[in-house]
Write a protein that holds these residues in place. Structure first.
Motif, PDB file in Angstrom:
ATOM      1  N   GLU A   1       0.657  -1.209  -0.150  1.00  0.00           N
ATOM      2  CA  GLU A   1      -0.010  -0.010  -0.212  1.00  0.00           C
ATOM      3  C   GLU A   1       0.879   1.299  -0.049  1.00  0.00           C
ATOM      4  O   GLU A   1       0.476   2.354  -0.560  1.00  0.00           O
ATOM      5  CB  GLU A   1      -0.872  -0.066   1.231  1.00  0.00           C
ATOM      6  CG  GLU A   1      -1.747   1.278   1.368  1.00  0.00           C
ATOM      7  CD  GLU A   1      -2.482   1.375   2.669  1.00  0.00           C
ATOM      8  OE1 GLU A   1      -2.521   0.252   3.363  1.00  0.00           O
ATOM      9  OE2 GLU A   1      -3.075   2.458   3.024  1.00  0.00           O
TER      10      GLU A   1
ATOM     11  N   ASP B   1      -0.236  -4.904   3.240  1.00  0.00           N
ATOM     12  CA  ASP B   1      -0.600  -3.675   3.965  1.00  0.00           C
ATOM     13  C   ASP B   1      -0.137  -3.600   5.073  1.00  0.00           C
ATOM     14  O   ASP B   1      -0.459  -4.484   6.008  1.00  0.00           O
ATOM     15  CB  ASP B   1      -2.307  -3.658   3.867  1.00  0.00           C
ATOM     16  CG  ASP B   1      -2.845  -2.424   4.730  1.00  0.00           C
ATOM     17  OD1 ASP B   1      -2.040  -1.622   5.082  1.00  0.00           O
ATOM     18  OD2 ASP B   1      -3.940  -2.383   4.862  1.00  0.00           O
TER      19      ASP B   1
ATOM     20  N   ASP C   1      -2.737  -1.689   8.615  1.00  0.00           N
ATOM     21  CA  ASP C   1      -4.148  -1.516   8.316  1.00  0.00           C
ATOM     22  C   ASP C   1      -4.634  -0.806   9.758  1.00  0.00           C
ATOM     23  O   ASP C   1      -4.603  -1.182  11.022  1.00  0.00           O
ATOM     24  CB  ASP C   1      -4.683  -3.019   8.058  1.00  0.00           C
ATOM     25  CG  ASP C   1      -6.243  -2.745   7.770  1.00  0.00           C
ATOM     26  OD1 ASP C   1      -6.496  -2.006   6.872  1.00  0.00           O
ATOM     27  OD2 ASP C   1      -7.020  -3.103   8.604  1.00  0.00           O
TER      28      ASP C   1
ATOM     29  N   ARG D   1      -8.475  -1.730  -1.012  1.00  0.00           N
ATOM     30  CA  ARG D   1      -7.744  -2.333  -2.291  1.00  0.00           C
ATOM     31  C   ARG D   1      -7.807  -3.746  -2.357  1.00  0.00           C
ATOM     32  O   ARG D   1      -7.447  -4.334  -1.330  1.00  0.00           O
ATOM     33  CB  ARG D   1      -6.059  -1.861  -1.969  1.00  0.00           C
ATOM     34  CG  ARG D   1      -5.892  -0.263  -2.125  1.00  0.00           C
ATOM     35  CD  ARG D   1      -6.551   0.915  -1.510  1.00  0.00           C
ATOM     36  NE  ARG D   1      -6.711   0.644   0.050  1.00  0.00           N
ATOM     37  CZ  ARG D   1      -6.065   1.309   0.867  1.00  0.00           C
ATOM     38  NH1 ARG D   1      -5.411   2.555   0.374  1.00  0.00           N
ATOM     39  NH2 ARG D   1      -6.088   1.268   2.110  1.00  0.00           N
TER      40      ARG D   1
ATOM     41  N   GLU E   1      -5.811  -5.953   0.483  1.00  0.00           N
ATOM     42  CA  GLU E   1      -6.828  -5.916   1.483  1.00  0.00           C
ATOM     43  C   GLU E   1      -7.860  -7.129   1.263  1.00  0.00           C
ATOM     44  O   GLU E   1      -7.884  -8.003   1.910  1.00  0.00           O
ATOM     45  CB  GLU E   1      -7.155  -4.537   1.769  1.00  0.00           C
ATOM     46  CG  GLU E   1      -6.177  -3.602   2.416  1.00  0.00           C
ATOM     47  CD  GLU E   1      -6.837  -2.060   2.517  1.00  0.00           C
ATOM     48  OE1 GLU E   1      -6.533  -1.396   3.611  1.00  0.00           O
ATOM     49  OE2 GLU E   1      -7.582  -1.762   1.779  1.00  0.00           O
TER      50      GLU E   1
HETATM   51 MN    MN Z   1      -5.754  -1.246   4.973  1.00  0.00          MN
END
Ligand code: MN
Ligand code: AHG
Ligand code: MN
Length: 337
Positions: free
Chosen positions: A93, A115, A118, A280, A284
């Motif tokens: 990310e 990620d 998060d 995403r 994710e």
């Molecule tokens: Mn996230």
């Protein structure tokens, strides 16, 4: 099924034996991911003591102001994964393009997408955050994989999972043979199996959605939530409860623990600004969908199975509806009308 108390190290060695011709790289890779998560567990716990709270002075590719911990956790992941010869490239990310290993570093057979932190807006208020990861096979013989090489449907994931930094640190992993849950024992630095073959209850009375977006929702979501909120007196004939942690890792973990439905749908406001969702796909929605499906739940955009979507961009967004099977199916059915 593994015995409760098995260490993650033991578990991944045993898993390796189930794959004929396995070279040990997969085992090594999962170990590296666990190492990164242990480091992040330590940093999130120390918080202000080690100066990791607050915003950085930069934006990521999605135009979001990065938190200091977004950058630190991305670096921790890279450091843990790039040195041991198990990965071919990384994507995250927090990085606009694919991260290729420096010249001279041994290349391995896997691509990892993650990620690193998060729910990072939770960091400064001391609420749960997590890490999400997805592993696919790298194309053979390619020295520096490109973004195109990462654009595989979620069904191609060979492993996926997350680590939740909450009251305890919990690692959840699937390699496509069910879902296993490990709790970090800080006294020995090992993740210990505390639940195996996790299954999500098919029904639930708990939903998670950011209701501040309600006025923008499409009809199927409006209907579903209205019916939940109507409770015993409405068509559902039962009262529902609502939760919103603002960290997908924490929401998915709650759903794995006691059932529930989590939604971040596409809405009119997103449509108008050309967005296809909030979350995403590659780091994710896909890994979480694999975990949810492996635990007997469903994961959909409302209109299609997330894991079957053919990605077209590294940071592509998708609507997400996941959790207890019968509730997700109901939302899918409402989209068909
Ligand atoms: Mn996230
Ligand atoms: P990230 O911190 O990695 O950008 O992800 C945050 C995501 C997700 O975890 C969470 O469910 C959602 O964004 C929260 O959205 P709201 O800000 O709309 O509550
Ligand atoms: Mn993040």
């Amino acid at each position: 099924m593994y015995q409760i108390g098995t260490t993650l190290t033991q578990y991944i060695i045993e898993e390796q034996h189930t794959y004929e011709g396995a070279s040990g790289h997969f085992t090594g890779l999962l170990n590296d991911i666990a190492t990164a998560c242990k480091k992040l567990s330590g940093l999130t716990r120390k918080g202000a003591l080690v100066g990791v709270l607050g915003a950085a002075s930069s934006e990521n590719v999605q135009g979001e102001i990065q938190k200091k911990m977004d950058i630190i956790s991305n670096d921790v992941f890279i450091e843990a994964l790039e040195n041991n010869g198990h990965v071919a490239a990384l994507a995250s990310e927090e990085m606009e393009t694919v991260y290729n290993l420096k010249e001279g570093k041994r290349r391995g057979g896997y691509l990892v997408t993650f990620d690193p932190l998060d729910g990072s807006s939770n960091m400064d208020v001391n609420v749960s955050v997590g890490t999400i990861f997805s592993v696919v096979k790298a194309p053979k013989g390619v020295l520096n994989p490109t973004a195109e090489d990462f654009l595989l449907p979620g069904t191609k994931q060979v492993a996926a999972g997350y680590c939740l930094y909450g009251p305890s640190t919990i690692m959840v992993i699937t390699t496509g043979r069910g879902v296993s849950m490990f709790t970090l024992d800080n006294s020995c630095g090992e993740f210990i199996l505390t639940r195996d073959d996790v299954k999500i209850p098919e029904d639930t009375k708990e939903f998670a959605i950011n209701t501040s977006n309600q006025r923008h929702w499409e009809a199927p979501i409006q209907r579903y939530i209205q019916e939940c909120v109507a409770g015993k007196e409405g068509v559902r004939g039962k009262d529902f409860n609502m939760r919103w942690v603002a960290s997908m890792v924490a929401e998915v973990h709650r759903i794995l623990s006691r059932g529930g439905i989590f939604m971040y749908p596409l809405d009119e406001k997103m449509r108008k600004s050309g967005k296809e969702g909030k979350l995403r796909l590659l780091y994710e929605a896909n890994p979480m969908s694999m975990v949810i499906e492996q635990a007997g739940g469903l994961a959909s955009t409302g209109r299609e199975r997330i894991l079957e979507m053919q990605p077209y961009a590294l940071h592509q967004r998708v609507p997400v509806v996941l959790g207890s099977k019968n509730e997700v199916q109901r939302v899918i059915d409402y989209h068909l009308l």
